[in-house]
Design an enzyme around this catalytic site. Sequence first.
Site, PDB file in Angstrom:
ATOM      1  N   ASP A  30       0.787  -1.151  -0.075  1.00  0.00           N
ATOM      2  CA  ASP A  30       0.108   0.105  -0.133  1.00  0.00           C
ATOM      3  C   ASP A  30       0.981   1.241  -0.025  1.00  0.00           C
ATOM      4  OD1 ASP A  30      -3.210   0.062   0.870  1.00  0.00           O
ATOM      5  OD2 ASP A  30      -2.256   2.047   0.851  1.00  0.00           O
ATOM      6  N   ARG A 154     -18.299  -9.417   0.769  1.00  0.00           N
ATOM      7  CA  ARG A 154     -19.161  -8.180   1.537  1.00  0.00           C
ATOM      8  C   ARG A 154     -18.513  -7.720   2.646  1.00  0.00           C
ATOM      9  NH1 ARG A 154     -24.358 -11.991   2.049  1.00  0.00           N
ATOM     10  NH2 ARG A 154     -22.618 -13.456   2.437  1.00  0.00           N
ATOM     11  N   GLU A 155     -18.338  -6.662   2.827  1.00  0.00           N
ATOM     12  CA  GLU A 155     -17.971  -6.298   4.171  1.00  0.00           C
ATOM     13  C   GLU A 155     -18.682  -7.027   5.252  1.00  0.00           C
ATOM     14  OE1 GLU A 155     -17.382  -1.943   3.818  1.00  0.00           O
ATOM     15  OE2 GLU A 155     -16.072  -2.217   2.278  1.00  0.00           O
ATOM     16  N   ASN A 208     -23.772  -6.324  -9.340  1.00  0.00           N
ATOM     17  CA  ASN A 208     -24.123  -5.528  -8.417  1.00  0.00           C
ATOM     18  C   ASN A 208     -25.069  -4.454  -8.704  1.00  0.00           C
ATOM     19  OD1 ASN A 208     -22.281  -6.083  -6.598  1.00  0.00           O
ATOM     20  ND2 ASN A 208     -20.762  -4.274  -6.705  1.00  0.00           N
ATOM     21  N   ALA A 252     -36.901  -3.979   2.909  1.00  0.00           N
ATOM     22  CA  ALA A 252     -37.035  -2.581   2.345  1.00  0.00           C
ATOM     23  C   ALA A 252     -36.556  -1.680   3.521  1.00  0.00           C
ATOM     24  CB  ALA A 252     -38.403  -2.337   2.316  1.00  0.00           C
ATOM     25  N   GLY A 253     -35.932  -0.576   3.250  1.00  0.00           N
ATOM     26  CA  GLY A 253     -35.355   0.407   4.079  1.00  0.00           C
ATOM     27  C   GLY A 253     -34.979   1.647   3.347  1.00  0.00           C
ATOM     28  N   CYS A 260     -19.498  -0.009  -2.780  1.00  0.00           N
ATOM     29  CA  CYS A 260     -19.807  -0.921  -4.071  1.00  0.00           C
ATOM     30  C   CYS A 260     -21.090  -0.311  -4.831  1.00  0.00           C
ATOM     31  CB  CYS A 260     -19.824  -2.081  -3.731  1.00  0.00           C
ATOM     32  SG  CYS A 260     -18.125  -2.740  -3.390  1.00  0.00           S
ATOM     33  N   ARG A 327     -18.414   4.943   3.864  1.00  0.00           N
ATOM     34  CA  ARG A 327     -18.576   5.543   2.628  1.00  0.00           C
ATOM     35  C   ARG A 327     -19.935   5.253   2.029  1.00  0.00           C
ATOM     36  NH1 ARG A 327     -13.250   2.609   0.198  1.00  0.00           N
ATOM     37  NH2 ARG A 327     -14.290   0.822   1.404  1.00  0.00           N
TER      38      ARG A 327
HETATM   39  P1  NAD Z   1     -10.153   0.717   0.268  1.00  0.00           P
HETATM   40  O1  NAD Z   1     -10.128   2.020  -0.193  1.00  0.00           O
HETATM   41  O2  NAD Z   1     -10.382   0.296   1.337  1.00  0.00           O
HETATM   42  O3  NAD Z   1      -8.491   0.253  -0.312  1.00  0.00           O
HETATM   43  C1  NAD Z   1      -7.837   0.714  -1.439  1.00  0.00           C
HETATM   44  C2  NAD Z   1      -6.478   0.696  -1.001  1.00  0.00           C
HETATM   45  O4  NAD Z   1      -5.578   1.071  -2.149  1.00  0.00           O
HETATM   46  C3  NAD Z   1      -6.091   1.653   0.017  1.00  0.00           C
HETATM   47  O5  NAD Z   1      -5.413   1.435   1.222  1.00  0.00           O
HETATM   48  C4  NAD Z   1      -5.110   2.790  -0.714  1.00  0.00           C
HETATM   49  O6  NAD Z   1      -4.268   3.508   0.038  1.00  0.00           O
HETATM   50  C5  NAD Z   1      -4.363   1.745  -1.694  1.00  0.00           C
HETATM   51  N1  NAD Z   1      -3.898   2.482  -2.789  1.00  0.00           N
HETATM   52  C6  NAD Z   1      -4.441   3.596  -3.630  1.00  0.00           C
HETATM   53  N2  NAD Z   1      -3.617   3.875  -4.505  1.00  0.00           N
HETATM   54  C7  NAD Z   1      -2.289   3.025  -4.342  1.00  0.00           C
HETATM   55  C8  NAD Z   1      -1.352   2.857  -5.285  1.00  0.00           C
HETATM   56  N3  NAD Z   1      -0.931   3.754  -6.303  1.00  0.00           N
HETATM   57  N4  NAD Z   1      -0.178   2.060  -4.684  1.00  0.00           N
HETATM   58  C9  NAD Z   1      -0.795   1.352  -3.833  1.00  0.00           C
HETATM   59  N5  NAD Z   1      -1.763   1.401  -2.783  1.00  0.00           N
HETATM   60  C10 NAD Z   1      -2.690   2.208  -3.142  1.00  0.00           C
HETATM   61  O7  NAD Z   1     -10.978   0.234  -1.042  1.00  0.00           O
HETATM   62  P2  NAD Z   1     -11.654  -1.257  -1.138  1.00  0.00           P
HETATM   63  O8  NAD Z   1     -12.932  -1.106  -0.272  1.00  0.00           O
HETATM   64  O9  NAD Z   1     -10.904  -2.265  -0.694  1.00  0.00           O
HETATM   65  O10 NAD Z   1     -12.079  -1.470  -2.640  1.00  0.00           O
HETATM   66  C11 NAD Z   1     -10.945  -1.661  -3.546  1.00  0.00           C
HETATM   67  C12 NAD Z   1     -11.608  -2.046  -5.159  1.00  0.00           C
HETATM   68  O11 NAD Z   1     -12.340  -3.236  -4.699  1.00  0.00           O
HETATM   69  C13 NAD Z   1     -12.621  -1.212  -5.427  1.00  0.00           C
HETATM   70  O12 NAD Z   1     -12.567  -0.917  -6.761  1.00  0.00           O
HETATM   71  C14 NAD Z   1     -13.841  -1.656  -4.850  1.00  0.00           C
HETATM   72  O13 NAD Z   1     -14.731  -1.098  -5.914  1.00  0.00           O
HETATM   73  C15 NAD Z   1     -13.588  -3.038  -5.041  1.00  0.00           C
HETATM   74  N6  NAD Z   1     -14.518  -4.114  -4.369  1.00  0.00           N
HETATM   75  C16 NAD Z   1     -14.901  -3.467  -3.012  1.00  0.00           C
HETATM   76  C17 NAD Z   1     -15.499  -4.369  -2.210  1.00  0.00           C
HETATM   77  C18 NAD Z   1     -15.914  -3.901  -0.670  1.00  0.00           C
HETATM   78  O14 NAD Z   1     -16.767  -4.520  -0.137  1.00  0.00           O
HETATM   79  N7  NAD Z   1     -15.283  -2.930  -0.233  1.00  0.00           N
HETATM   80  C19 NAD Z   1     -16.017  -5.652  -2.569  1.00  0.00           C
HETATM   81  C20 NAD Z   1     -15.780  -5.775  -4.043  1.00  0.00           C
HETATM   82  C21 NAD Z   1     -14.925  -5.109  -4.783  1.00  0.00           C
END
Ligand code: NAD
Length: 431
Positions: A30, A154-155, A208, A252-253, A260, A327
Amino acid sequence: MNISVVGSGYVGLVTGACFAELGNNVICVDNDRAKIKKLRAGIMPIYEPGLAELVKRNVKQLRLSFTTDIKAAIKASETIFIAVGTPPKDNGEADLTAVEHVAKEIALSMRSYKLIVEKSTVPVNTGEWVEHTVRTFSKRGVKFDVASNPEFLREGTAIEDFMNPDRIVLGVKSKKAAECLSALYRPLNAPIVVTDIKSAEIIKHAANSFLAMKISFINAISNVCDALNADVVEVARGIGLDKRIGDKFLNAGLGFGGFCFPKDLSAFIRISEKAGYDFGLLREVEKINDGQKMALMKKIESIIWNLRGKTVSVLGLSFKPDTDDLRYAPALDIVEMLIRHGVKVKVYDPISMVKARLILKKSVQFCKDAYDAVKKSDCLVIATEWSEFKELDLKKVKKLMYQAVIVDGRNIYDPAAVRKLGFTYVGMGRK
Ligand code: NAD
């Protein structure tokens, strides 16, 4: 396998930890130094049930490590997952700057074959752009493959979802990429859909969008139920038992939020538009979702009359239970609207208070628990369906409140039981 996962957020960190648990050597990368420092110290930057233990175990067994040094990580790995954020731009399109940046970094550092896998949710054609970028910036002759492997976790249940997926989608161009990724996922014993990269990219947005549509559908039904004094929970049960419809995603809600659905929906609308197709159905899904928050505000006003000067307690801030993710959380929109109407807002969330303080600052009163939050309040709003709110001692709640009013934005209570206790109760589409 030696794997790097670039981006250690909700998806990257869970993906990295789970691949390590499956026996691979994983480096989580990261560019956020503070995040990596925390992870190295064993502190999780996010709340996700079971994650701390999983990370700790795999770090101890030397299968999982954390770094900001992307070059070193790339050198040490043959397979590299890109799991960085793809946030929405003002026009709804996905911002792919971080994806491009990582593709370029990989190109500049690679000296041997690499399999570069999109894990982030990206618009169709991103695979081609990643391939173009890597080819443009890499040393001549270094071979590589690009693949798409969208994530469906899913989170709140991320580890369970990752380890027991309904399916795994692999968008590939070469046999080598297909074999490598299939081998990586084989221990999970899930159906694997091997397809081309564009189809894989569309699968994620289509999935989605469909789920968001299901939520907006039942929310539209809830509005009809409200108007006609019928009960949406009964309707949802009645339609959900039909196997062609299914009972999931029929609650519903207040509508969907999170990182996402809202952004993927608007990105897919923009993608379709650019491709010459007006996806009006999905625009309506967005509109219904936004409307739910206004509907809740109207419900509050209909019971407590003027909002200015009143006190409203909002229970739940995260976009859904069991996560600290704020978010696009509908609860935050409600809080903001209440403040704009001159309401004194008291909030409580079991996990996300620290993050909420950074966003809401001094605009609301942060409370130590749900009972503290409802003290001297004119109205209690349930904005996130955390289990602990279902277990509240409502007799105690009633005594603490100034007016015994519940506006249940997540339909967690039985209307008859709550009314019997002396509350004025409204849910979303409840009788
Ligand atoms: P997030 O913001 O929690 O994590 C992204 C990470 O990438 C951050 O820690 C950020 O510091 C890092 N980052 C950004 N630019 C970087 C770089 N140039 N080099 C290294 N690290 C870098 O986001 P997330 O929720 O984990 O989502 C990531 C992707 O997965 C998105 O495209 C999202 O749509 C997708 N996704 C998310 C979920 C979810 O439930 N959160 C589920 C499925 C898919």
